[in-house]
Scaffold this motif. Structure first.
Motif, PDB file in Angstrom:
ATOM      1  N   ASN A   1      12.810   0.470   0.066  1.00 27.78           N
ATOM      2  CA  ASN A   1      11.436   0.935  -0.098  1.00 27.78           C
ATOM      3  C   ASN A   1      10.398   0.012   0.561  1.00 27.78           C
ATOM      4  OD1 ASN A   1       9.102   2.246  -1.854  1.00 27.78           O
ATOM      5  ND2 ASN A   1       9.067   0.037  -2.273  1.00 27.78           N
TER       6      ASN A   1
ATOM      7  N   LEU B   1       5.075   2.286  -5.019  1.00 27.71           N
ATOM      8  CA  LEU B   1       6.221   3.155  -5.304  1.00 27.71           C
ATOM      9  C   LEU B   1       7.425   2.364  -5.797  1.00 27.71           C
ATOM     10  CD1 LEU B   1       5.856   5.502  -2.204  1.00 27.71           C
ATOM     11  CD2 LEU B   1       5.806   6.245  -4.596  1.00 27.71           C
TER      12      LEU B   1
ATOM     13  N   ASN C   1      12.853 -11.788   2.093  1.00 22.49           N
ATOM     14  CA  ASN C   1      12.372 -10.884   3.129  1.00 22.49           C
ATOM     15  C   ASN C   1      13.494  -9.937   3.558  1.00 22.49           C
ATOM     16  OD1 ASN C   1      11.324  -9.687   5.406  1.00 22.49           O
ATOM     17  ND2 ASN C   1      10.725 -11.599   6.400  1.00 22.49           N
TER      18      ASN C   1
ATOM     19  N   THR D   1      -1.354   4.518  -3.126  1.00 25.03           N
ATOM     20  CA  THR D   1      -1.010   3.105  -3.308  1.00 25.03           C
ATOM     21  C   THR D   1      -1.953   2.281  -2.435  1.00 25.03           C
ATOM     22  OG1 THR D   1       0.503   2.984  -1.430  1.00 25.03           O
ATOM     23  CG2 THR D   1       1.447   3.729  -3.526  1.00 25.03           C
ATOM     24  N   ARG D   2      -1.776   0.972  -2.469  1.00 16.52           N
ATOM     25  CA  ARG D   2      -2.635   0.130  -1.612  1.00 16.52           C
ATOM     26  C   ARG D   2      -2.423   0.454  -0.131  1.00 16.52           C
ATOM     27  NH1 ARG D   2       0.117  -5.935  -1.315  1.00 16.52           N
ATOM     28  NH2 ARG D   2       1.846  -5.258  -0.016  1.00 16.52           N
TER      29      ARG D   2
ATOM     30  N   PRO E   1       7.636  10.409   1.101  1.00 14.15           N
ATOM     31  CA  PRO E   1       6.708  10.571  -0.026  1.00 14.15           C
ATOM     32  C   PRO E   1       5.240  10.657   0.383  1.00 14.15           C
ATOM     33  CG  PRO E   1       7.235   8.250   0.237  1.00 14.15           C
ATOM     34  CD  PRO E   1       7.982   8.994   1.328  1.00 14.15           C
TER      35      PRO E   1
ATOM     36  N   ASP F   1      10.597  -8.414  -3.830  1.00 14.25           N
ATOM     37  CA  ASP F   1       9.318  -8.254  -3.131  1.00 14.25           C
ATOM     38  C   ASP F   1       8.918  -9.574  -2.487  1.00 14.25           C
ATOM     39  OD1 ASP F   1       7.072  -5.801  -3.364  1.00 14.25           O
ATOM     40  OD2 ASP F   1       6.321  -7.714  -2.576  1.00 14.25           O
TER      41      ASP F   1
ATOM     42  N   TYR G   1       5.256   2.815  13.134  1.00 10.01           N
ATOM     43  CA  TYR G   1       5.681   3.291  11.810  1.00 10.01           C
ATOM     44  C   TYR G   1       6.507   4.578  11.928  1.00 10.01           C
ATOM     45  CZ  TYR G   1       4.803   4.592   6.871  1.00 10.01           C
ATOM     46  OH  TYR G   1       4.913   4.938   5.544  1.00 10.01           O
TER      47      TYR G   1
ATOM     48  N   ALA H   1       1.825   9.269  -1.863  1.00 11.17           N
ATOM     49  CA  ALA H   1       1.354   8.716  -3.150  1.00 11.17           C
ATOM     50  C   ALA H   1       0.182   7.783  -2.902  1.00 11.17           C
ATOM     51  CB  ALA H   1       2.483   7.961  -3.841  1.00 11.17           C
TER      52      ALA H   1
ATOM     53  N   HIS I   1       4.880  -3.763  -5.914  1.00 12.58           N
ATOM     54  CA  HIS I   1       3.694  -2.903  -5.973  1.00 12.58           C
ATOM     55  C   HIS I   1       4.117  -1.446  -5.803  1.00 12.58           C
ATOM     56  CE1 HIS I   1       1.850  -6.666  -4.211  1.00 12.58           C
ATOM     57  NE2 HIS I   1       0.992  -6.411  -5.192  1.00 12.58           N
TER      58      HIS I   1
ATOM     59  N   LYS J   1      10.326   5.279  10.779  1.00  6.72           N
ATOM     60  CA  LYS J   1      10.597   6.256   9.720  1.00  6.72           C
ATOM     61  C   LYS J   1      11.517   7.385  10.200  1.00  6.72           C
ATOM     62  CE  LYS J   1       8.317   4.429   6.265  1.00  6.72           C
ATOM     63  NZ  LYS J   1       9.101   3.673   5.264  1.00  6.72           N
TER      64      LYS J   1
HETATM   65  P1  NAI Z   1       2.912  -0.875  -1.112  1.00  8.23           P
HETATM   66  O1  NAI Z   1       2.221  -1.720  -0.082  1.00  8.23           O
HETATM   67  O2  NAI Z   1       2.244  -0.688  -2.420  1.00  8.23           O
HETATM   68  O3  NAI Z   1       4.372  -1.420  -1.379  1.00  8.23           O
HETATM   69  C1  NAI Z   1       5.184  -1.932  -0.365  1.00  8.23           C
HETATM   70  C2  NAI Z   1       5.842  -3.173  -0.923  1.00  8.23           C
HETATM   71  O4  NAI Z   1       6.769  -3.695   0.021  1.00  8.23           O
HETATM   72  C3  NAI Z   1       4.841  -4.289  -1.210  1.00  8.23           C
HETATM   73  O5  NAI Z   1       4.943  -4.709  -2.544  1.00  8.23           O
HETATM   74  C4  NAI Z   1       5.213  -5.376  -0.223  1.00  8.23           C
HETATM   75  O6  NAI Z   1       4.976  -6.694  -0.713  1.00  8.23           O
HETATM   76  C5  NAI Z   1       6.675  -5.109  -0.010  1.00  8.23           C
HETATM   77  N1  NAI Z   1       7.176  -5.660   1.247  1.00  8.23           N
HETATM   78  C6  NAI Z   1       6.579  -5.586   2.456  1.00  8.23           C
HETATM   79  N2  NAI Z   1       7.304  -6.227   3.379  1.00  8.23           N
HETATM   80  C7  NAI Z   1       8.398  -6.729   2.732  1.00  8.23           C
HETATM   81  C8  NAI Z   1       9.521  -7.466   3.169  1.00  8.23           C
HETATM   82  N3  NAI Z   1       9.649  -7.835   4.449  1.00  8.23           N
HETATM   83  N4  NAI Z   1      10.468  -7.805   2.255  1.00  8.23           N
HETATM   84  C9  NAI Z   1      10.321  -7.451   0.965  1.00  8.23           C
HETATM   85  N5  NAI Z   1       9.260  -6.760   0.491  1.00  8.23           N
HETATM   86  C10 NAI Z   1       8.305  -6.388   1.375  1.00  8.23           C
HETATM   87  O7  NAI Z   1       3.162   0.535  -0.411  1.00  8.23           O
HETATM   88  P2  NAI Z   1       3.840   1.887  -0.959  1.00  8.23           P
HETATM   89  O8  NAI Z   1       2.924   2.993  -0.633  1.00  8.23           O
HETATM   90  O9  NAI Z   1       4.329   1.719  -2.334  1.00  8.23           O
HETATM   91  O10 NAI Z   1       5.070   2.028   0.061  1.00  8.23           O
HETATM   92  C11 NAI Z   1       6.418   1.999  -0.335  1.00  8.23           C
HETATM   93  C12 NAI Z   1       7.231   2.681   0.744  1.00  8.23           C
HETATM   94  O11 NAI Z   1       6.887   4.061   0.810  1.00  8.23           O
HETATM   95  C13 NAI Z   1       7.025   2.121   2.141  1.00  8.23           C
HETATM   96  O12 NAI Z   1       8.244   2.111   2.844  1.00  8.23           O
HETATM   97  C14 NAI Z   1       6.073   3.125   2.763  1.00  8.23           C
HETATM   98  O13 NAI Z   1       6.137   3.127   4.177  1.00  8.23           O
HETATM   99  C15 NAI Z   1       6.592   4.397   2.151  1.00  8.23           C
HETATM  100  N6  NAI Z   1       5.653   5.499   2.199  1.00  8.23           N
HETATM  101  C16 NAI Z   1       4.572   5.512   1.373  1.00  8.23           C
HETATM  102  C17 NAI Z   1       3.698   6.580   1.423  1.00  8.23           C
HETATM  103  C18 NAI Z   1       2.559   6.707   0.497  1.00  8.23           C
HETATM  104  O14 NAI Z   1       1.899   7.770   0.524  1.00  8.23           O
HETATM  105  N7  NAI Z   1       2.261   5.708  -0.339  1.00  8.23           N
HETATM  106  C19 NAI Z   1       3.857   7.661   2.421  1.00  8.23           C
HETATM  107  C20 NAI Z   1       5.062   7.578   3.175  1.00  8.23           C
HETATM  108  C21 NAI Z   1       5.911   6.515   3.064  1.00  8.23           C
END
Ligand code: NAI
Length: 300
Positions: free
Chosen positions: A101, A20, A74, A200-201, A196, A39, A166, A198, A18, A170
């Motif tokens: 990520n 980023l 995982n 997202t969910r 970042p 994922d 969190y 963005a 999903h 981070k």
């Molecule tokens: P998201 O929820 O869309 O994507 C995160 C993905 O990580 C999901 O697809 C989830 O299934 C997967 N995931 C979770 N636990 C897992 C595990 N144990 N093993 C494998 N996969 C796993 O969220 P997003 O926003 O795309 O986040 C991506 C990264 O960016 C994260 O590290 C988040 O903390 C970071 N981030 C995002 C921000 C934003 O504004 N969207 C802001 C700052 C950081």
């Protein structure tokens, strides 16, 4: 200017089902990289698991003419992290790029945060980045090439209400990134981090809705891809990125205050303004450099 390509490179992107991570995987694959799309497929809090999201992204990449393989493991367990890197080695024969990520959210005010809420978030973001990088490290060293991109957050760097778990993870990734940069330097392994923003969910109920279409994940991926490219010579750095803006974030030290006599509480009070001065700032490259002003005081 020539297009940046990743032909012959193998990239592992965690949490790429999903948001980023998905965009990072699509972009790297579109530019020639072979990609392991990892994922676990759970929800935003980390509950549940499904092989579906990773598989869907792989199908999308293949439909666009790229090469990719799905991995549903995982990142937070040693076996899972090992299996993710092994998928790259078994399918594509090597690994060059690791994008850490994967992430979950378990927000709670500090007063109400349970040990489980703290540990589970540390486990995915911080332990997961350690485990996946660790599983790849020997290969990266042996081949004398590697690009690691870790995913930090402005919440970690500057603090955010309800995110003690969190933010700890981070900010931890910043120290982790800087140390990997030092240890990887001799082997042409560059490690950097992004902070970042963005839509997202993970953030759709946290960010102002007015900006949804301006904060696309495609506004973050170009930095990740650049940091993952062989032409990137920088390492140990942290960049904030989103909505078309990128800036470097510095860990810096003020000019400080020093005295030859043994320090007293009153001396701290009386020199509080000098101790807090924020100009000029110095950005040290390593802990040895950071000791410089102290050594100078001790030897003068
Ligand atoms: P998201 O929820 O869309 O994507 C995160 C993905 O990580 C999901 O697809 C989830 O299934 C997967 N995931 C979770 N636990 C897992 C595990 N144990 N093993 C494998 N996969 C796993 O969220 P997003 O926003 O795309 O986040 C991506 C990264 O960016 C994260 O590290 C988040 O903390 C970071 N981030 C995002 C921000 C934003 O504004 N969207 C802001 C700052 C950081």
């Amino acid at each position: 200017m020539s297009e940046l390509r990743y032909d012959g490179r193998v990239a592992v992107v965690t949490g790429a089902g999903h948001g980023l991570g998905r965009q990072h995987a699509l972009e790297l694959a579109a530019r020639g990289a072979k990609v392991v799309v990892n994922d676990l497929g759970g929800d935003r809090t980390g509950a549940g698991a499904s092989a579906g999201p990773a598989q869907q992204v792989v199908e999308e990449i293949k439909k666009n003419g790229g090469e990719a393989v799905a991995n549903p493991d995982n990142v937070a367990t040693p076996e899972g992290a090992q299996a993710i890197i092994q998928t790259a080695l078994d399918t594509f024969g090597k690994v060059d790029i690791v994008v850490n990520n994967a992430g979950i959210l378990r927000d709670k005010s500090f007063k109400n945060m349970s040990v489980e809420e703290f540990d589970s978030v540390i486990a995915v973001h911080l332990r997961g980045s350690f485990l996946v990088s660790s599983a790849a490290w020997a290969t990266l060293r042996e081949q004398g090439y590697g690009r690691i991109v870790n995913t930090s957050s402005p919440a970690g760097l500057f603090g955010n209400f309800g995110q003690a778990n969190y933010a700890t993870a981070k900010m931890g990734l910043v120290g982790f990134t800087k140390t990997l940069a030092h240890e990887g330097a001799k082997y042409n392994i560059k490690a950097n981090a992004i902070a970042p923003v963005a839509w997202t969910r993970m953030t759709e109920d946290l960010l102002p809705a007015d900006f949804a279409d301006k904060l696309g994940v495609d506004q973050v991926t170009p930095l990740v891809a650049f940091l993952a490219h062989e032409s990137n010579a920088d390492s140990g750095e942290v960049y904030t990125v989103g909505g078309g803006r990128i800036a470097k974030i510095f860990v810096a030290e003020g000019p400080g205050y020093g005295q030859k006599e043994t320090l007293t509480v009153e001396a701290v009070r009386d020199n509080w303004a000098a101790i807090n001065a924020d100009s000029p700032l110095t950005v040290f490259k390593n802990v040895g450099e950071q000791m410089g002003p102290l050594i100078q005081q001790l030897t003068s």
